[in-house]
Design an enzyme around this catalytic site. Structure first.
Site, PDB file in Angstrom:
ATOM      1  N   ASP A  18      60.243  66.358  19.122  1.00 38.23           N
ATOM      2  CA  ASP A  18      60.555  66.447  17.389  1.00 38.23           C
ATOM      3  C   ASP A  18      58.530  65.632  17.798  1.00 38.23           C
ATOM      4  OD1 ASP A  18      60.541  67.057  14.622  1.00 38.23           O
ATOM      5  OD2 ASP A  18      61.637  64.796  14.667  1.00 38.23           O
ATOM      6  N   TRP A  23      51.434  66.547  14.896  1.00 36.46           N
ATOM      7  CA  TRP A  23      50.580  66.435  15.728  1.00 36.46           C
ATOM      8  C   TRP A  23      49.230  67.481  15.601  1.00 36.46           C
ATOM      9  CZ3 TRP A  23      47.947  70.179  19.076  1.00 36.46           C
ATOM     10  CH2 TRP A  23      47.931  69.841  20.095  1.00 36.46           C
ATOM     11  N   HIS A  35      53.320  73.975  17.815  1.00 38.16           N
ATOM     12  CA  HIS A  35      54.720  74.527  18.598  1.00 38.16           C
ATOM     13  C   HIS A  35      54.081  75.170  19.562  1.00 38.16           C
ATOM     14  CE1 HIS A  35      57.513  74.106  15.981  1.00 38.16           C
ATOM     15  NE2 HIS A  35      56.674  74.374  14.389  1.00 38.16           N
ATOM     16  N   LEU A 129      68.415  72.948  39.157  1.00 40.49           N
ATOM     17  CA  LEU A 129      68.234  72.339  37.740  1.00 40.49           C
ATOM     18  C   LEU A 129      68.757  73.397  36.315  1.00 40.49           C
ATOM     19  CD1 LEU A 129      65.465  69.800  35.881  1.00 40.49           C
ATOM     20  CD2 LEU A 129      66.016  72.147  34.723  1.00 40.49           C
TER      21      LEU A 129
END
Ligand code: FPP
Length: 246
Positions: A18, A23, A35, A129
């Site tokens: 978030d 930002w 983004h 991962l």
């Protein structure tokens, strides 16, 4: 890091990324830039996570509620996923990342859905991962989806238990998140992994997502390492249980 702290690396970390918009605003930039930087940061955090030994990373990329955002922003978030899948898939595959999609498929444009499915299929054999991309995801809708499927499969009532419900969720076969991180200072769950997060440890930081770097991830893991997870038991019982699993 506190020198006597034994770092416990969580197996499964989930992140609510978030603060991209704030930002950008704090720098006088358009939200799209937030983004863009958030996406670059995701790449860094993915690498750091793998390096630290985290095995599963679940990211909240687009919620079922995010459709309410202005159409240009929705379009941009769709385009980001498309670009990430086009540009990064070779490297992600090389690095042994297994991509999974969690969320509703309905509503996602067919061309994008196809790309998502191709990325999942191509990386299905990887095991370094697991990257769970929560896209068009909402915890409540996930549960509704599971209930509908349980009913349509004709599962008898006496066979419905927690383990069965788990098998009907998008996260089927995966352990619950050990640690859920939320950036940007908000203290909300926002419909993220509401079933799976029942016993997760939560960590919130004021830092906006594009600035959440490896050092910040380490701070979150240090905080996690200091927690005593009891899963509803007493301290002693939880301790005995842990000993038994070692
Ligand atoms: C929250 O910031 C962020 C999102 C809704 C999208 C998160 C997406 C990325 C980090 C890019 C990676 C995405 C994909 C699809 C791989 P916000 O816009 O709510 O920020 P604000 O609360 O400050 O406005």
């Amino acid at each position: 890091m506190a020198s006597n702290l034994e770092l416990k690396i969580p197996n499964h970390v989930a992140i609510i990324m978030d603060g991209n918009g704030r930002w950008a605003a704090s720098r006088g930039l358009p939200r799209t830039e937030g983004h863009r930087h958030g996406t670059e940061n995701l790449r860094r955090i993915l690498r750091s996570s793998a390096k630290m030994g985290i095995r599963i990373l679940t990211i909240y990329a687009f919620s079922t509620e995010n459709w309410k955002r202005p159409p240009q922003e929705v379009m941009m978030l769709m385009r980001i996923l498309e670009t990430v899948l086009d540009r990064e898939i070779d490297e992600l595959d090389r690095e042994g990342v297994q991509i999974r999609h969690i969320g509703e498929t309905e509503g996602i444009a067919p061309y994008l859905l196809k790309k998502i499915q191709q990325a999942c299929e191509r990386t299905a054999h990887n095991s370094q991962l697991i990257l769970n991309v929560a896209f068009n995801y909402g915890g409540r809708s996930e549960i509704v989806h599971a209930v509908r499927k349980i009913v349509s499969d004709g599962i008898p009532v006496d066979q419905i238990d927690e383990e069965l419900v788990n098998r009907y969720l998008y996260t089927e076969g995966l352990p619950d998140p050990d640690l859920i991180i939320r950036t940007s200072g908000e203290l909300r769950v926002s419909n993220f992994l509401i079933w799976q997060g029942a016993y997760s440890e939560y960590y919130a930081t004021e830092t906006y997502w594009p600035d959440f770097d490896e050092d910040e991830l380490l701070v979150a893991i240090e905080s996690y390492s200091r927690r005593k997870r009891r899963f509803g038991m007493t301290d002693d019982q939880a301790h005995d249980e842990l000993d038994a699993t070692l």
